[in-house]
Design a protein around this motif. Structure first.
Motif, short mmCIF file in Angstrom:
data_model
loop_
_atom_site.label_atom_id
_atom_site.label_comp_id
_atom_site.label_asym_id
_atom_site.label_seq_id
_atom_site.Cartn_x
_atom_site.Cartn_y
_atom_site.Cartn_z
N GLY A 39 79.66 80.70 -22.44
CA GLY A 39 78.22 80.51 -22.55
C GLY A 39 77.83 79.12 -22.07
N GLY A 40 76.67 79.02 -21.46
CA GLY A 40 76.16 77.73 -21.03
C GLY A 40 76.64 77.29 -19.66
N LEU A 41 77.44 78.12 -18.99
CA LEU A 41 77.94 77.77 -17.67
C LEU A 41 76.89 78.03 -16.60
CD1 LEU A 41 80.91 76.85 -17.07
CD2 LEU A 41 81.27 79.10 -16.16
N LYS A 42 76.63 77.03 -15.75
CA LYS A 42 75.65 77.18 -14.68
C LYS A 42 76.32 77.55 -13.35
CE LYS A 42 72.76 73.66 -16.82
NZ LYS A 42 73.65 72.74 -17.52
N LEU A 43 77.61 77.23 -13.21
CA LEU A 43 78.35 77.58 -12.00
C LEU A 43 78.56 79.08 -11.94
CD1 LEU A 43 81.26 74.95 -12.13
CD2 LEU A 43 79.35 74.95 -10.53
N GLY A 44 78.71 79.62 -10.73
CA GLY A 44 79.13 81.01 -10.60
C GLY A 44 80.50 81.14 -11.24
N TYR A 45 80.82 82.28 -11.81
CA TYR A 45 82.08 82.47 -12.54
C TYR A 45 82.71 83.80 -12.16
CZ TYR A 45 85.40 82.52 -16.45
OH TYR A 45 86.53 82.55 -17.21
N LYS A 46 84.00 83.77 -11.94
CA LYS A 46 84.75 84.99 -11.63
C LYS A 46 85.87 85.15 -12.65
CE LYS A 46 87.04 87.42 -7.89
NZ LYS A 46 87.36 87.45 -6.47
N LYS A 47 85.86 86.27 -13.36
CA LYS A 47 86.94 86.56 -14.31
C LYS A 47 88.11 87.10 -13.52
CE LYS A 47 87.81 88.71 -18.78
NZ LYS A 47 89.11 89.32 -18.60
N THR A 48 89.26 86.45 -13.66
CA THR A 48 90.42 86.84 -12.89
C THR A 48 91.09 88.08 -13.46
OG1 THR A 48 91.84 85.34 -14.15
CG2 THR A 48 90.87 84.48 -12.11
N THR A 49 91.77 88.78 -12.57
CA THR A 49 92.53 89.98 -12.96
C THR A 49 93.95 89.85 -12.42
OG1 THR A 49 92.15 91.28 -10.96
CG2 THR A 49 90.40 91.32 -12.64
N GLU A 50 94.76 90.83 -12.71
CA GLU A 50 96.13 90.83 -12.20
C GLU A 50 96.19 91.03 -10.69
OE1 GLU A 50 98.42 94.50 -13.21
OE2 GLU A 50 96.52 95.14 -14.14
N TYR A 51 95.05 91.33 -10.08
CA TYR A 51 95.00 91.59 -8.64
C TYR A 51 94.43 90.41 -7.83
CZ TYR A 51 95.60 96.29 -10.46
OH TYR A 51 96.07 97.39 -11.14
N ASP A 52 94.20 89.29 -8.49
CA ASP A 52 93.61 88.13 -7.82
C ASP A 52 94.69 87.11 -7.45
OD1 ASP A 52 90.82 88.81 -7.83
OD2 ASP A 52 90.85 88.52 -10.00
N TYR A 53 94.63 86.66 -6.18
CA TYR A 53 95.62 85.73 -5.64
C TYR A 53 94.93 84.67 -4.79
CZ TYR A 53 98.44 89.83 -6.68
OH TYR A 53 99.01 90.91 -7.32
N TRP A 54 95.53 83.48 -4.78
CA TRP A 54 95.10 82.45 -3.82
C TRP A 54 96.25 82.33 -2.83
CZ3 TRP A 54 90.32 80.09 -4.21
CH2 TRP A 54 90.03 79.20 -3.16
N ASP A 140 76.27 71.22 -12.88
CA ASP A 140 75.07 71.96 -12.52
C ASP A 140 74.99 72.02 -11.00
OD1 ASP A 140 72.53 72.94 -12.02
OD2 ASP A 140 71.50 71.49 -13.30
N PRO A 141 75.17 73.21 -10.40
CA PRO A 141 75.16 73.30 -8.94
C PRO A 141 73.86 72.79 -8.31
CG PRO A 141 75.27 75.49 -9.94
CD PRO A 141 75.39 74.50 -11.04
N ALA A 142 72.77 72.82 -9.04
CA ALA A 142 71.50 72.32 -8.51
C ALA A 142 71.56 70.81 -8.27
CB ALA A 142 70.35 72.66 -9.47
N GLN A 143 72.47 70.13 -8.96
CA GLN A 143 72.63 68.69 -8.81
C GLN A 143 73.68 68.32 -7.74
OE1 GLN A 143 70.67 66.46 -10.50
NE2 GLN A 143 69.61 68.29 -11.20
N GLU A 144 74.30 69.34 -7.13
CA GLU A 144 75.32 69.15 -6.09
C GLU A 144 76.45 68.22 -6.55
OE1 GLU A 144 73.51 68.19 -2.31
OE2 GLU A 144 72.03 69.79 -2.55
N PRO A 145 77.13 68.55 -7.64
CA PRO A 145 78.19 67.68 -8.16
C PRO A 145 79.40 67.62 -7.23
CG PRO A 145 78.23 69.78 -9.29
CD PRO A 145 77.01 69.79 -8.41
N HIS A 146 80.10 66.49 -7.27
CA HIS A 146 81.30 66.26 -6.49
C HIS A 146 82.35 65.60 -7.37
CE1 HIS A 146 78.54 67.01 -3.20
NE2 HIS A 146 79.57 67.01 -2.36
N ILE A 147 83.59 65.75 -6.98
CA ILE A 147 84.69 65.07 -7.64
C ILE A 147 85.24 64.03 -6.66
CG2 ILE A 147 86.36 66.87 -6.95
CD1 ILE A 147 87.88 66.24 -9.59
N ILE A 148 85.48 62.83 -7.16
CA ILE A 148 86.05 61.75 -6.36
C ILE A 148 87.52 61.65 -6.76
CG2 ILE A 148 85.99 59.29 -5.82
CD1 ILE A 148 82.99 59.39 -6.66
#
Length: 159
Positions: A39-54, A140-148
């Motif tokens: 709850g409260g997540l603003k980012l898109g979210y994908k629930k992973t399954t046993e069929y998901d791979y990177w 918040d994706p509307a704020q265009e966050p980045h990680i340094i």
């Protein structure tokens, strides 16, 4: 928040499998996890399954991409990560080597749950589960966050 990086530190010239975290400033992609979207997540979210791979197979057209596949992944790719394991209970994609994708430059760079504060990653950024959740809810994706990512010295080369 405490966090850990790749077991071999930071690098400005990342290579697949080097155990290093890439130096730079990166945006975030999809949040993901094996649990229901918090709850409260603003980012898109994908629930992973046993069929998901990177895919980290440098010979594949799927290199550095998330794929859902119901067959035997070893028949399709030489190397891949399962997206539904314990360290990926919650996480988010760090947009490293995604546009354009350069084969061999490194893949599957995420912010995810750590094994512990003295246990480095293979190249990702990781932290305690409660902190991953807090950060995911703060982003918040509307704020265009980045990680340094990098040391003060290594970041001098970042434009």
């Amino acid at each position: 928040m405490k966090g850990v990086i790749g077991k071999n530190g930071f690098t400005t010239s990342k290579k697949e499998g080097d155990g290093k975290s890439p130096v730079g400033i990166y945006s975030f992609g999809t949040a993901f996890g094996s649990e229901t979207k918090p709850g409260g997540l603003k980012l898109g979210y994908k629930k992973t399954t046993e069929y998901d791979y990177w895919i980290d197979d440098q010979t594949s057209q799927d290199y550095n991409k998330w794929k859902t596949y119901k067959g035997n992944p070893a028949d399709k790719w030489k190397s891949f990560e399962r997206m539904n394991h314990e360290l990926y209970k919650y996480g988010t994609v760090i947009h490293y080597n995604t546009n354009p994708i350069v084969k061999g430059k490194g893949s599957a760079i995420f912010l995810h749950v750590w094994r512990g504060e003295t246990k480095p990653t293979a190249g990702c950024v990781a932290m305690a589960e409660k902190n991953v959740l807090a950060l995911l809810k703060w982003l918040d994706p509307a704020q265009e966050p980045h990680i340094i990512m990098g040391t003060e010295e290594s970041l001098k080369s970042v434009k």
